[in-house]
Design an enzyme around this catalytic site. Structure first.
Site, PDB file in Angstrom:
ATOM      1  N   GLY A 120      -2.632 -11.158 -17.044  1.00 52.15           N
ATOM      2  CA  GLY A 120      -1.538 -10.172 -17.040  1.00 52.15           C
ATOM      3  C   GLY A 120      -1.346  -9.483 -18.371  1.00 52.15           C
ATOM      4  O   GLY A 120      -0.305  -8.878 -18.617  1.00 52.15           O
ATOM      5  N   LYS A 178       5.291   1.999 -23.594  1.00 54.61           N
ATOM      6  CA  LYS A 178       4.963   2.636 -24.881  1.00 54.61           C
ATOM      7  C   LYS A 178       4.286   3.975 -24.712  1.00 54.61           C
ATOM      8  O   LYS A 178       4.460   4.873 -25.549  1.00 54.61           O
ATOM      9  CB  LYS A 178       4.114   1.719 -25.767  1.00 54.61           C
ATOM     10  CG  LYS A 178       2.872   1.164 -25.096  1.00 54.61           C
ATOM     11  CD  LYS A 178       3.216  -0.067 -24.323  1.00 54.61           C
ATOM     12  CE  LYS A 178       2.093  -0.598 -23.511  1.00 54.61           C
ATOM     13  NZ  LYS A 178       2.060  -2.055 -23.505  1.00 54.61           N
ATOM     14  N   GLU A 197      -3.349  -3.488 -19.513  1.00 55.01           N
ATOM     15  CA  GLU A 197      -2.660  -2.387 -18.845  1.00 55.01           C
ATOM     16  C   GLU A 197      -3.265  -2.197 -17.452  1.00 55.01           C
ATOM     17  O   GLU A 197      -4.415  -2.596 -17.209  1.00 55.01           O
ATOM     18  CB  GLU A 197      -2.836  -1.093 -19.641  1.00 55.01           C
ATOM     19  CG  GLU A 197      -2.175  -1.117 -20.996  1.00 55.01           C
ATOM     20  CD  GLU A 197      -0.671  -1.326 -20.890  1.00 55.01           C
ATOM     21  OE1 GLU A 197       0.020  -0.532 -20.234  1.00 55.01           O
ATOM     22  OE2 GLU A 197      -0.183  -2.306 -21.476  1.00 55.01           O
ATOM     23  N   ARG A 250       2.614  -5.197  -0.207  1.00 54.90           N
ATOM     24  CA  ARG A 250       1.817  -6.058  -1.107  1.00 54.90           C
ATOM     25  C   ARG A 250       2.435  -7.462  -1.190  1.00 54.90           C
ATOM     26  O   ARG A 250       3.673  -7.583  -1.240  1.00 54.90           O
ATOM     27  CB  ARG A 250       1.808  -5.406  -2.490  1.00 54.90           C
ATOM     28  CG  ARG A 250       1.121  -6.196  -3.567  1.00 54.90           C
ATOM     29  CD  ARG A 250       0.851  -5.342  -4.780  1.00 54.90           C
ATOM     30  NE  ARG A 250      -0.306  -4.487  -4.562  1.00 54.90           N
ATOM     31  CZ  ARG A 250      -0.802  -3.632  -5.452  1.00 54.90           C
ATOM     32  NH1 ARG A 250      -0.221  -3.492  -6.627  1.00 54.90           N
ATOM     33  NH2 ARG A 250      -1.847  -2.898  -5.172  1.00 54.90           N
ATOM     34  N   GLU A 282      12.495  -2.364 -26.553  1.00 51.69           N
ATOM     35  CA  GLU A 282      11.922  -3.431 -27.387  1.00 51.69           C
ATOM     36  C   GLU A 282      10.583  -3.924 -26.854  1.00 51.69           C
ATOM     37  O   GLU A 282       9.650  -4.216 -27.608  1.00 51.69           O
ATOM     38  CB  GLU A 282      12.917  -4.603 -27.478  1.00 51.69           C
ATOM     39  CG  GLU A 282      12.475  -5.736 -28.371  1.00 51.69           C
ATOM     40  CD  GLU A 282      12.309  -5.290 -29.825  1.00 51.69           C
ATOM     41  OE1 GLU A 282      13.309  -5.002 -30.477  1.00 51.69           O
ATOM     42  OE2 GLU A 282      11.150  -5.221 -30.292  1.00 51.69           O
ATOM     43  N   LYS A 330       1.764   2.340 -29.560  1.00 50.30           N
ATOM     44  CA  LYS A 330       2.751   1.422 -30.161  1.00 50.30           C
ATOM     45  C   LYS A 330       3.069   1.816 -31.599  1.00 50.30           C
ATOM     46  O   LYS A 330       4.226   1.786 -32.019  1.00 50.30           O
ATOM     47  CB  LYS A 330       2.225  -0.011 -30.097  1.00 50.30           C
ATOM     48  CG  LYS A 330       2.257  -0.583 -28.679  1.00 50.30           C
ATOM     49  CD  LYS A 330       1.464  -1.866 -28.578  1.00 50.30           C
ATOM     50  CE  LYS A 330       1.599  -2.488 -27.198  1.00 50.30           C
ATOM     51  NZ  LYS A 330       0.606  -3.547 -26.957  1.00 50.30           N
ATOM     52  N   GLY A 365       5.185  -7.016 -27.383  1.00 46.67           N
ATOM     53  CA  GLY A 365       5.641  -7.927 -26.322  1.00 46.67           C
ATOM     54  C   GLY A 365       6.956  -8.617 -26.648  1.00 46.67           C
ATOM     55  O   GLY A 365       8.004  -7.982 -26.726  1.00 46.67           O
ATOM     56  N   ASP A 389      -3.483   2.144 -26.410  1.00 43.87           N
ATOM     57  CA  ASP A 389      -2.257   1.340 -26.352  1.00 43.87           C
ATOM     58  C   ASP A 389      -1.731   1.035 -27.768  1.00 43.87           C
ATOM     59  O   ASP A 389      -0.544   1.191 -28.052  1.00 43.87           O
ATOM     60  CB  ASP A 389      -2.542   0.041 -25.572  1.00 43.87           C
ATOM     61  CG  ASP A 389      -1.314  -0.835 -25.441  1.00 43.87           C
ATOM     62  OD1 ASP A 389      -0.474  -0.543 -24.569  1.00 43.87           O
ATOM     63  OD2 ASP A 389      -1.181  -1.799 -26.218  1.00 43.87           O
ATOM     64  N   VAL A 445       5.248  -7.426 -15.385  1.00 47.11           N
ATOM     65  CA  VAL A 445       6.491  -7.511 -16.169  1.00 47.11           C
ATOM     66  C   VAL A 445       7.717  -7.626 -15.246  1.00 47.11           C
ATOM     67  O   VAL A 445       8.600  -8.477 -15.460  1.00 47.11           O
ATOM     68  CB  VAL A 445       6.632  -6.296 -17.119  1.00 47.11           C
ATOM     69  CG1 VAL A 445       7.912  -6.391 -17.930  1.00 47.11           C
ATOM     70  CG2 VAL A 445       5.420  -6.197 -18.039  1.00 47.11           C
TER      71      VAL A 445
HETATM   72  N1  NDP Z   1       1.625  -6.577 -18.958  1.00 45.62           N
HETATM   73  C1  NDP Z   1       2.106  -6.737 -20.184  1.00 45.62           C
HETATM   74  O1  NDP Z   1       1.862  -7.759 -20.855  1.00 45.62           O
HETATM   75  C2  NDP Z   1       2.963  -5.698 -20.792  1.00 45.62           C
HETATM   76  C3  NDP Z   1       3.215  -4.505 -20.172  1.00 45.62           C
HETATM   77  N2  NDP Z   1       4.034  -3.576 -20.773  1.00 45.62           N
HETATM   78  C4  NDP Z   1       4.327  -2.334 -20.087  1.00 45.62           C
HETATM   79  O2  NDP Z   1       5.103  -2.618 -18.908  1.00 45.62           O
HETATM   80  C5  NDP Z   1       4.843  -1.644 -17.903  1.00 45.62           C
HETATM   81  C6  NDP Z   1       4.403  -2.340 -16.630  1.00 45.62           C
HETATM   82  O3  NDP Z   1       3.244  -3.087 -16.882  1.00 45.62           O
HETATM   83  P1  NDP Z   1       2.714  -4.183 -15.825  1.00 45.62           P
HETATM   84  O4  NDP Z   1       3.852  -4.911 -15.239  1.00 45.62           O
HETATM   85  O5  NDP Z   1       1.669  -4.923 -16.546  1.00 45.62           O
HETATM   86  O6  NDP Z   1       2.044  -3.233 -14.720  1.00 45.62           O
HETATM   87  P2  NDP Z   1       1.681  -3.601 -13.197  1.00 45.62           P
HETATM   88  O7  NDP Z   1       0.574  -2.691 -12.810  1.00 45.62           O
HETATM   89  O8  NDP Z   1       1.474  -5.064 -13.067  1.00 45.62           O
HETATM   90  O9  NDP Z   1       3.007  -3.217 -12.389  1.00 45.62           O
HETATM   91  C7  NDP Z   1       3.375  -1.901 -12.152  1.00 45.62           C
HETATM   92  C8  NDP Z   1       4.449  -1.896 -11.080  1.00 45.62           C
HETATM   93  O10 NDP Z   1       4.945  -0.581 -10.914  1.00 45.62           O
HETATM   94  C9  NDP Z   1       4.970  -0.280  -9.532  1.00 45.62           C
HETATM   95  N3  NDP Z   1       4.810   1.155  -9.352  1.00 45.62           N
HETATM   96  C10 NDP Z   1       3.773   1.942  -9.700  1.00 45.62           C
HETATM   97  N4  NDP Z   1       4.005   3.210  -9.350  1.00 45.62           N
HETATM   98  C11 NDP Z   1       5.212   3.221  -8.739  1.00 45.62           C
HETATM   99  C12 NDP Z   1       6.015   4.237  -8.126  1.00 45.62           C
HETATM  100  N5  NDP Z   1       5.607   5.511  -8.073  1.00 45.62           N
HETATM  101  N6  NDP Z   1       7.225   3.899  -7.613  1.00 45.62           N
HETATM  102  C13 NDP Z   1       7.648   2.609  -7.669  1.00 45.62           C
HETATM  103  N7  NDP Z   1       6.933   1.604  -8.232  1.00 45.62           N
HETATM  104  C14 NDP Z   1       5.733   1.917  -8.760  1.00 45.62           C
HETATM  105  C15 NDP Z   1       3.842  -1.076  -8.915  1.00 45.62           C
HETATM  106  O11 NDP Z   1       4.105  -1.240  -7.522  1.00 45.62           O
HETATM  107  P3  NDP Z   1       3.180  -2.173  -6.584  1.00 45.62           P
HETATM  108  O12 NDP Z   1       3.439  -3.582  -7.032  1.00 45.62           O
HETATM  109  O13 NDP Z   1       3.663  -1.914  -5.224  1.00 45.62           O
HETATM  110  O14 NDP Z   1       1.768  -1.719  -6.840  1.00 45.62           O
HETATM  111  C16 NDP Z   1       3.962  -2.368  -9.706  1.00 45.62           C
HETATM  112  O15 NDP Z   1       4.913  -3.217  -9.132  1.00 45.62           O
HETATM  113  C17 NDP Z   1       3.790  -0.705 -18.507  1.00 45.62           C
HETATM  114  O16 NDP Z   1       4.455   0.388 -19.094  1.00 45.62           O
HETATM  115  C18 NDP Z   1       3.127  -1.560 -19.587  1.00 45.62           C
HETATM  116  O17 NDP Z   1       2.568  -0.799 -20.625  1.00 45.62           O
HETATM  117  C19 NDP Z   1       4.616  -3.784 -21.987  1.00 45.62           C
HETATM  118  C20 NDP Z   1       4.394  -4.947 -22.650  1.00 45.62           C
HETATM  119  C21 NDP Z   1       3.525  -5.993 -22.140  1.00 45.62           C
HETATM  120  N1  LIG Z   2      -1.775  -4.250 -22.558  1.00 44.95           N
HETATM  121  C1  LIG Z   2      -0.878  -4.560 -23.624  1.00 44.95           C
HETATM  122  C2  LIG Z   2       0.327  -5.222 -23.064  1.00 44.95           C
HETATM  123  C3  LIG Z   2       1.438  -5.298 -24.018  1.00 44.95           C
HETATM  124  O1  LIG Z   2       1.911  -4.333 -24.563  1.00 44.95           O
HETATM  125  C4  LIG Z   2      -1.541  -5.474 -24.621  1.00 44.95           C
HETATM  126  O2  LIG Z   2      -2.584  -6.045 -24.275  1.00 44.95           O
HETATM  127  O3  LIG Z   2      -1.047  -5.597 -25.737  1.00 44.95           O
END
Ligand code: NDP
Ligand SMILES: N[C@@H](CC=O)C(=O)O
Length: 360
Positions: free
Chosen positions: A184, A102, A187, A46, A126, A202, A131, A198, A14
């Site tokens: 992507g 969420k 979770e 990374r 939101e 929600k 999403g 999840d 995200v």
């Molecule tokens: N993926 C999706 O389609 C959706 C996701 N979400 C929500 O969005 C959020 C993020 O999801 P997503 O992007 O998929 O997750 P990712 O695992 O792809 O990304 C998580 C990020 O958080 C960083 N991170 C983890 N721990 C720490 C910390 N202690 N300090 C600083 N940075 C940290 C990670 O760092 P690093 O890169 O270095 O590992 C990484 O960049 C979640 O709450 C998810 O539920 C909501 C809707 C849709």
């Molecule tokens: N892992 C979640 C991401 C969006 O909220 C999903 O698959 O719906």
């Protein structure tokens, strides 16, 4: 042009999506210049896409929350405990927060909203549900004439993607999950998707937006056989059956439904009873072609909202993935900016009305 400085906590699916949108547009969104000034990650070394400005990375999220050159904190790291600390730190520092989390909002939504109000700052989420579909905005600002009597939807993109691939292509569960992860959608720990957590989070967030007491849901409480009537003024939600995911389904289960002309779908629903109790279900349903959710396939999500005047209104759209979620995050930033920079108090009133009883 107003200059808004963003502090990102998390730069995974995200967070990178947000940076990609900003990079593609030179930071210009509407009449604002949105500039990411600081980005917290866990692993500094990374590999990242080219549009991630590496010089702005830090592994110290606290420094981002407290920085003078951050106007809005965007929490897209996921998880609950550290994310809770992140959001509390930002709100206490007087920073508005946008989150996609969420799990966090289901667990701590009421506390965090109260904290935001106490510190006079905005908290928007939101992207945490459906999403890219603006369903929270719809529930917060619309449906005032209607008494809502039901919510029913497909709210987890990963489960829906897996079931669609199994139904339409005969893919294996493991292959379809691996694809959802590569795209992507899943979770960081996909157990949350395939075990129904999840979707349950929600639904709790949506119910909170509607002023429902979700504390029994947070505890996983089943509807008591007696004494479930709401003694207070707020409706109370209970699970009508244990939460269920899709991980137990076999290819035979999926095929049997297909041969009946039906589809197995993971459905989350809430039904308002006359006595102020709301019955919640999160589990697998076999849907006939006449069901409005039958045609919601792949990563598509849908929420059917039933009101006593309008009937049922269904919102659909992409439920997961980098760009749809980044879209919702940035719409939240712009919603906040419209209030903070354009002095449009009416927008703030609109968004806060249902959560602040004095505005009802
Ligand atoms: N993926 C999706 O389609 C959706 C996701 N979400 C929500 O969005 C959020 C993020 O999801 P997503 O992007 O998929 O997750 P990712 O695992 O792809 O990304 C998580 C990020 O958080 C960083 N991170 C983890 N721990 C720490 C910390 N202690 N300090 C600083 N940075 C940290 C990670 O760092 P690093 O890169 O270095 O590992 C990484 O960049 C979640 O709450 C998810 O539920 C909501 C809707 C849709
Ligand atoms: N892992 C979640 C991401 C969006 O909220 C999903 O698959 O719906």
């Amino acid at each position: 042009m107003k200059h808004v400085r963003l502090g990102l906590i998390g730069c995974g699916v995200v967070g990178s999506g947000v940076l990609r949108v900003l990079s593609d547009r030179g930071g210009i969104v509407g009449d604002m210049l949105l500039e990411p000034t600081r980005i917290a990650v866990k692993h500094l070394s990374r590999p990242r896409p080219s549009y991630v400005p590496r010089e702005k990375l830090t592994d110290d999220w606290r420094s981002v929350c407290l920085a003078d050159d951050v106007d809005v904190v965007i929490e897209v790291m996921g998880g609950v405990d550290v994310a809770h600390e992140v959001v509390c730190t930002a709100l206490r520092a007087g920073k508005p927060v946008v989150t996609a989390n969420k799990a966090l909002m289901a667990a701590y939504g009421p506390e965090l909203r109260a904290m935001a109000r106490q510190h006079g700052v905005s908290l928007r989420y939101e992207a945490s549900v459906l999403g890219g579909v603006p369903v929270i905005h719809a529930l917060e600002t619309y449906f005032r004439v209607n008494r809502i009597t039901g919510l029913r939807g497909i709210v987890n993109g990963t489960s829906n993607y897996i079931l669609t691939r199994m139904t339409q292509e005969g893919a294996s569960f493991a292959d379809a999950l691996a694809e959802a992860q590569a795209l992507g959608y899943a979770e960081p720990d996909p157990t949350s998707d395939v075990e129904g957590h999840d979707a349950f989070f929600k639904l709790q967030v949506l119910l909170q937006v509607l002023g429902v007491d979700t504390e029994p849901l947070r505890r996983g409480a089943l509807l008591p056989t007696s004494g479930a009537n709401s003694a207070g003024t707020r409706p109370v939600a209970y699970l009508a059956a244990p939460r269920e995911g899709i991980a137990h389904l076999t290819p035979d289960d999926v095929e049997r439904a297909r041969l009946r002309g039906e589809k197995l779908k993971h459905v989350a629903s809430a039904r308002w009873r006359e006595d102020g109790v709301i019955e919640v279900r999160v589990g697998v349903e076999s849907l006939a072609p006449t069901d409005p959710l039958f045609g919601i396939d792949g990563v598509e999500n849908a929420l059917a909202i039933t009101g006593d005047v309008v009937g049922t209104v269904t919102l659909t759209g992409p439920g997961a993935g980098a760009l749809p979620t980044a879209s919702a995050v940035l719409e939240d930033v712009m919603q906040w900016a419209a209030v903070a920079y354009a002095g449009n108090d009416a927008v703030e009133d609109e968004l806060g009305w249902r959560l602040n009883p004095s505005r009802r």
